[in-house]
Enzyme design. Structure first.
Site, mmCIF file in Angstrom:
data_model
loop_
_atom_site.group_PDB
_atom_site.id
_atom_site.type_symbol
_atom_site.label_atom_id
_atom_site.label_comp_id
_atom_site.label_asym_id
_atom_site.label_seq_id
_atom_site.Cartn_x
_atom_site.Cartn_y
_atom_site.Cartn_z
ATOM 1 N N GLU A 498 0.853 -1.194 0.000
ATOM 2 C CA GLU A 498 0.000 0.000 0.000
ATOM 3 C C GLU A 498 0.885 1.239 0.000
ATOM 4 O O GLU A 498 1.818 1.346 0.812
ATOM 5 C CB GLU A 498 -0.913 0.014 1.236
ATOM 6 C CG GLU A 498 -1.713 1.313 1.330
ATOM 7 C CD GLU A 498 -2.806 1.303 2.396
ATOM 8 O OE1 GLU A 498 -2.858 0.345 3.199
ATOM 9 O OE2 GLU A 498 -3.607 2.262 2.421
ATOM 10 N N ASN A 557 -4.504 5.041 -2.073
ATOM 11 C CA ASN A 557 -5.699 5.533 -1.376
ATOM 12 C C ASN A 557 -6.349 6.655 -2.176
ATOM 13 O O ASN A 557 -5.659 7.515 -2.723
ATOM 14 C CB ASN A 557 -5.323 6.078 0.000
ATOM 15 C CG ASN A 557 -4.953 4.971 0.935
ATOM 16 O OD1 ASN A 557 -5.812 4.259 1.433
ATOM 17 N ND2 ASN A 557 -3.651 4.783 1.149
ATOM 18 N N GLU A 589 -7.909 2.046 -3.375
ATOM 19 C CA GLU A 589 -8.594 1.839 -2.094
ATOM 20 C C GLU A 589 -9.587 2.969 -1.870
ATOM 21 O O GLU A 589 -9.221 4.141 -1.883
ATOM 22 C CB GLU A 589 -7.586 1.838 -0.934
ATOM 23 C CG GLU A 589 -6.612 0.702 -1.012
ATOM 24 C CD GLU A 589 -5.830 0.495 0.294
ATOM 25 O OE1 GLU A 589 -6.143 1.146 1.305
ATOM 26 O OE2 GLU A 589 -4.911 -0.331 0.271
ATOM 27 N N ASP A 619 -11.559 0.061 1.928
ATOM 28 C CA ASP A 619 -10.663 0.311 3.055
ATOM 29 C C ASP A 619 -11.459 0.573 4.330
ATOM 30 O O ASP A 619 -12.642 0.922 4.259
ATOM 31 C CB ASP A 619 -9.837 1.562 2.707
ATOM 32 C CG ASP A 619 -8.540 1.640 3.468
ATOM 33 O OD1 ASP A 619 -8.279 0.755 4.295
ATOM 34 O OD2 ASP A 619 -7.776 2.602 3.221
ATOM 35 N N GLU A 676 -6.127 -5.577 8.470
ATOM 36 C CA GLU A 676 -5.165 -4.472 8.538
ATOM 37 C C GLU A 676 -4.718 -4.266 9.981
ATOM 38 O O GLU A 676 -5.495 -4.513 10.903
ATOM 39 C CB GLU A 676 -5.916 -3.236 8.065
ATOM 40 C CG GLU A 676 -5.079 -2.108 7.604
ATOM 41 C CD GLU A 676 -5.981 -0.983 7.101
ATOM 42 O OE1 GLU A 676 -5.887 -0.669 5.934
ATOM 43 O OE2 GLU A 676 -6.766 -0.439 7.892
HETATM 44 P P1 C2E Z 1 -5.212 3.617 5.689
HETATM 45 O O1 C2E Z 1 -5.381 3.674 4.218
HETATM 46 O O2 C2E Z 1 -6.186 2.803 6.459
HETATM 47 O O3 C2E Z 1 -3.729 3.120 5.885
HETATM 48 C C1 C2E Z 1 -3.323 2.277 6.881
HETATM 49 C C2 C2E Z 1 -2.714 3.026 8.032
HETATM 50 O O4 C2E Z 1 -2.516 2.109 9.109
HETATM 51 C C3 C2E Z 1 -1.352 3.604 7.720
HETATM 52 O O5 C2E Z 1 -1.222 4.784 8.486
HETATM 53 C C4 C2E Z 1 -0.421 2.541 8.281
HETATM 54 O O6 C2E Z 1 0.845 3.041 8.590
HETATM 55 C C5 C2E Z 1 -1.169 2.133 9.509
HETATM 56 N N1 C2E Z 1 -0.820 0.792 9.966
HETATM 57 C C6 C2E Z 1 -0.539 -0.283 9.202
HETATM 58 N N2 C2E Z 1 -0.268 -1.349 9.964
HETATM 59 C C7 C2E Z 1 -0.394 -0.956 11.246
HETATM 60 C C8 C2E Z 1 -0.248 -1.631 12.525
HETATM 61 O O7 C2E Z 1 0.067 -2.821 12.606
HETATM 62 N N3 C2E Z 1 -0.483 -0.907 13.639
HETATM 63 C C9 C2E Z 1 -0.810 0.418 13.590
HETATM 64 N N4 C2E Z 1 -1.022 1.062 14.739
HETATM 65 N N5 C2E Z 1 -0.961 1.094 12.411
HETATM 66 C C10 C2E Z 1 -0.747 0.397 11.263
HETATM 67 P P2 C2E Z 1 -0.735 6.113 7.821
HETATM 68 O O8 C2E Z 1 0.340 5.859 6.836
HETATM 69 O O9 C2E Z 1 -0.494 7.061 8.937
HETATM 70 O O10 C2E Z 1 -1.998 6.565 6.970
HETATM 71 C C11 C2E Z 1 -3.135 6.974 7.618
HETATM 72 C C12 C2E Z 1 -4.244 7.219 6.647
HETATM 73 O O11 C2E Z 1 -3.970 8.347 5.806
HETATM 74 C C13 C2E Z 1 -4.462 6.065 5.676
HETATM 75 O O12 C2E Z 1 -5.220 5.081 6.300
HETATM 76 C C14 C2E Z 1 -5.196 6.760 4.552
HETATM 77 O O13 C2E Z 1 -6.568 6.891 4.870
HETATM 78 C C15 C2E Z 1 -4.593 8.143 4.559
HETATM 79 N N6 C2E Z 1 -3.611 8.245 3.474
HETATM 80 C C16 C2E Z 1 -2.320 7.862 3.447
HETATM 81 N N7 C2E Z 1 -1.763 8.145 2.246
HETATM 82 C C17 C2E Z 1 -2.729 8.720 1.492
HETATM 83 C C18 C2E Z 1 -2.793 9.232 0.132
HETATM 84 O O14 C2E Z 1 -1.828 9.217 -0.646
HETATM 85 N N8 C2E Z 1 -3.995 9.756 -0.296
HETATM 86 C C19 C2E Z 1 -5.082 9.773 0.531
HETATM 87 N N9 C2E Z 1 -6.214 10.283 0.048
HETATM 88 N N10 C2E Z 1 -5.063 9.295 1.774
HETATM 89 C C20 C2E Z 1 -3.904 8.768 2.262
HETATM 90 MG MG MG Z 2 -5.657 2.459 2.807
HETATM 91 MG MG MG Z 3 -7.359 1.308 6.308
#
Ligand code: C2E
Ligand code: MG
Ligand code: MG
Length: 718
Positions: A498, A557, A589, A619, A676
């Site tokens: 991802e 995403n 997603e 998602d 996830e």
């Molecule tokens: P998401 O799409 O649900 O992405 C998964 C988030 O869960 C990611 O946080 C990831 O680092 C985190 N995660 C994965 N495995 C674990 C785990 O085992 N434990 C914990 N505590 N966390 C875990 P991240 O990278 O901070 O991203 C947060 C959200 O920001 C994403 O949720 C997504 O909704 C958004 N996001 C990130 N990149 C983009 C992007 O390029 N465009 C858009 N529109 N949204 C984005």
């Molecule tokens: Mg995602």
């Molecule tokens: Mg997610």
């Protein structure tokens, strides 16, 4: 301080922290349980497992409870009534029944003792065999809410047809013209009301003539608006354009465009009301109406500001405390689109009446925008302001419920109030702006619909403002970077990753998307970020593939705006064309909440995206309140169960059962399931046993920079 006192303070502090953490957990737990039970109760998944000799018939708890209420027994008869037409009940045995069921789904209507009906869609599959018979699992999803919504919409459409007829009559005598534009094979076909033809000095409705007579400087924007409405990028628009009414004489017209969808062929049609602003009549009308809103009679924004200053000065002189309240109607645009102008106006009048009735005197009111009112009310403090908002809520509810809006919409309407308790220092404009700004703040009074202006809000808004400016610079200065989190099977074999955006801030270091994505969404930068992310992820995947590493699929995403407000299909095509990435290596997603906002349009878009060969995943599944039945309609390939459901799966039976139900349902719908946020081996084992297919989480790998991800891929291919 003595040692005993010191120890006492330390123990007391520890106890306080423990109590706080426990309360927080309890609160979260409760919130989650509410959410989970909403998920199960609104979506209602029923399962019935049965053998073809009917000796085994087992139902899950929800179906058991449901049957009790319906006063039915889970026996052979019930199964047959559920899945067969009356005529074949006597002659069909279990094997034939299974054959019929497994091939296609079945929709059943069950009459309840109170006279209501429940609509359920069933899917069945063979799950095993025992001696000479097969075991079948049938999963049912309650879609009654969807059926009711459709019925409500049909009746609204019916009313709408009557309104259209009325509009036709009105347009023939009114001071405005009506223009309709629809798609034909190679262009557009138009129709103009007789009054409109006279205003434009045209003999007949001819599209070429219409566009020829529009001033050349306005033609592009006029045509672009039509194109965008037909593409579904906007549903309403106001356009001003010069129009040559006779040789050398140009009048200025305003067009109010609105798209409508023809239910018969699903194609968009545009209806525009237009007015000749240069005609004497219009000028007189405009002058007449310039101060007050024609519907409610309240002062419009500018006049409100001009006249409210006197009221405020007098209040200060008399030492009268006042509050500025900004009242914004929820989902007004949706109500307008669904119910038409007449209902929308009635609703506005209910609010205007309520605001007047519920405020102490003397008060001062304004209509600040299409869906926002202003009130300055005498107010001694928070309690008086809260009472005003509460009374307004009750007044609106009593006046609307079932009378103006159908029940189905009443629950979704309502309002939000931003309140500023005036401290005697600001002028009218800054004081009202503080109330209006509070509307968008995250802090809410007792979780209700009130937000008081506070220092925190001021700070938050200030910080958001700064972040917005810096984010603009970040995009042009290449401060954004994609990280990649591996997705694997439960043995750790990587199959995809991802793409997750990070902001390398020059002073603050790495900023997580959770901090800046909401700001980007608010200020409209999100679509640029998403477009950049899409292109970058495709480029990276192609690069890794060309270097000969294991072929992996990258997922990107997608924000609500990117999906519903831009031409997302074109953007995906462009990214694939430019990078030459195999579409099978790309996944999009979207979230459950996004999909539910406009489910029909989402379905249409997802179908197009999938027809490119790109995969789609849902998602954060399990975090919204959407009914599970809606999922059945959505063309997605993968369900990503949100990490808030995973984290306590080892010790919380509710989470465990919910995930089990989701996996069962996903299997029935032929969807893959990704879990996830897996952080421990124990969680991973449970999820593997429950039948999840794909794993993602810190237990397998944290998100990695492209460089580190490449290292991982190169180690795998060694
Ligand atoms: P998401 O799409 O649900 O992405 C998964 C988030 O869960 C990611 O946080 C990831 O680092 C985190 N995660 C994965 N495995 C674990 C785990 O085992 N434990 C914990 N505590 N966390 C875990 P991240 O990278 O901070 O991203 C947060 C959200 O920001 C994403 O949720 C997504 O909704 C958004 N996001 C990130 N990149 C983009 C992007 O390029 N465009 C858009 N529109 N949204 C984005
Ligand atoms: Mg995602
Ligand atoms: Mg997610």
């Amino acid at each position: 301080m003595g040692l005993t006192t010191y120890l006492f303070i330390v123990v007391f502090a520890v106890l306080l922290v423990v109590a706080f953490v426990a309360t927080l957990r309890l609160h979260r737990e409760r919130q989650k349980n509410d959410r989970l039970s909403a998920l199960v109760n609104t979506g209602q998944i029923y399962t019935i497992t049965w053998s073809t000799d009917f000796r085994l018939i087992e139902v899950n708890k929800s179906l058991g409870d449901f049957l009790k209420t319906a006063q039915l027994k889970p026996d052979e008869n019930f199964l047959k009534r559920l899945f067969l037409d009356d005529a074949s009940i006597g002659t069909t045995g279990g094997v034939l029944l299974m054959g019929a069921m497994v091939k296609t789904g079945r929709k059943t209507v069950i009459s309840m003792p109170d006279g209501s009906e429940r609509h359920i869609i069933w899917r069945s599959r063979i799950v095993g065999s025992e001696e000479s018979c097969s075991i079948v699992a049938s999963t049912g999803v309650d879609i009654t809410d969807r059926v009711e919504l459709k019925e409500a919409l049909d009746s609204i459409r019916h009313e709408h047809a009557a309104v259209s007829e009325g509009l036709k009559v009105a347009s023939e005598s009114a001071d405005f013209g009506i223009l309709t534009i629809s798609h034909a094979d190679h262009g557009y076909v138009i129709d103009i009301s007789p009054n409109g033809l006279t205003m434009m000095n045209m003999k007949e409705a001819d599209f070429m003539e219409l566009t020829d007579r529009i001033s050349s400087c306005d033609r592009d924007i006029f045509m672009e608006t039509i194109r965008r409405i037909f593409k579904g990028e906007m549903s309403t628009a106001d356009v001003g354009a010069g129009f040559e009414v006779s040789d050398g004489e140009v009048h200025r017209f305003v067009f109010h465009f609105k798209s409508t969808k023809n239910p018969a062929d699903g194609l968009y049609c545009i209806t525009a009301a237009f007015l000749d602003t240069s005609s004497k009549k219009s000028i007189a009308m405009a002058e007449n109406e310039s101060d007050s809103d024609p519907v409610t009679g309240f002062l419009k924004r500018n006049s409100f500001f001009a006249e409210a200053q006197d009221y405020l000065d007098e209040s200060v002189e008399e030492n009268l405390g006042v509050a500025f309240v900004s009242i914004k109607l929820n989902r007004f645009q949706k109500i307008f689109t669904l119910m038409g102008n007449e209902t929308a106006e009635k609703l506005l009048n209910v609010y205007a009446g309520g605001i007047e009735k519920c405020s102490a005197k003397p008060a001062f009111f304004g209509k600040m925008s299409v869906d926002t009112f202003a009130a300055i009310i005498p107010c001694e403090g928070r309690e008086t302001a809260l009472k005003f908002v509460k009374n307004l809520g009750l007044y609106v509810e009593n006046s609307c419920n079932g009378k103006i809006l159908p029940e189905i919409l009443t629950g979704q309407s309502g309002f939000t109030a931003g309140i500023y308790l005036y401290d005697g220092n600001d002028d009218v404009i800054s004081a009202y702006n503080k109330a209006e700004l509070s509307l968008v703040a995250d802090f809410s009074e007792d979780g209700g619909n009130c937000r008081f202006f506070s220092d925190e809000i001021a700070m938050e808004l200030y910080n958001r403002d700064i972040m917005e400016q810096e984010l603009r610079a970040a995009l042009s200065d290449n401060q954004l970077e994609l990280y990649y989190q591996p997705k694997t099977d439960f043995d750790g074999k990587i199959y995809g990753a991802e793409a997750l955006v990070r902001w390398n801030h020059p002073h603050s270091g790495v900023i997580s998307p959770e901090a800046f994505i909401p700001v980007a969404e608010e200020c409209g930068l999100i679509t640029r970020i998403d477009e950049w992310g899409l292109m970058q992820a495709c480029r990276q995947a192609k690069y890794w593939q060309e270097k000969g590493y294991r072929k992996i699929r990258v997922s990107v995403n997608m924000s609500h705006d990117q999906l519903l407000k831009t031409d997302v299909v074109a953007a995906i095509k462009k990214a694939l064309d430019e990078t030459q990435l195999d579409p099978a290596q790309l996944e999009i997603e979207i979230t459950e909440t996004m999909a539910m906002q406009d489910i029909n349009r989402t379905i249409e878009l997802l179908k197009k995206i999938r027809s490119l060969g790109v995969c789609v995943s849902m998602d954060d599944f399990g975090t919204g309140y959407s009914s599970l039945s809606a999922l059945q309609q959505l063309p997605v390939d993968i369900l990503k169960i949100d990490r808030s459901l995973i984290f306590d799966i080892c010790f919380n039976p509710t989470s465990y059962n919910i995930i089990k139900a989701i996996v069962e349902m996903a299997n029935a719908l032929d969807l893959e399931v990704l879990a996830e946020g897996i952080e421990t081996e124990e969680q991973s084992e449970i999820l593997r046993k429950l039948g999840c297919h794909i794993a993602q989480g810190y237990f397998y790998s944290k998100p990695l920079s492209a460089e580190n991800m490449e290292k991982m891929l190169s180690e795998l291919s060694e």
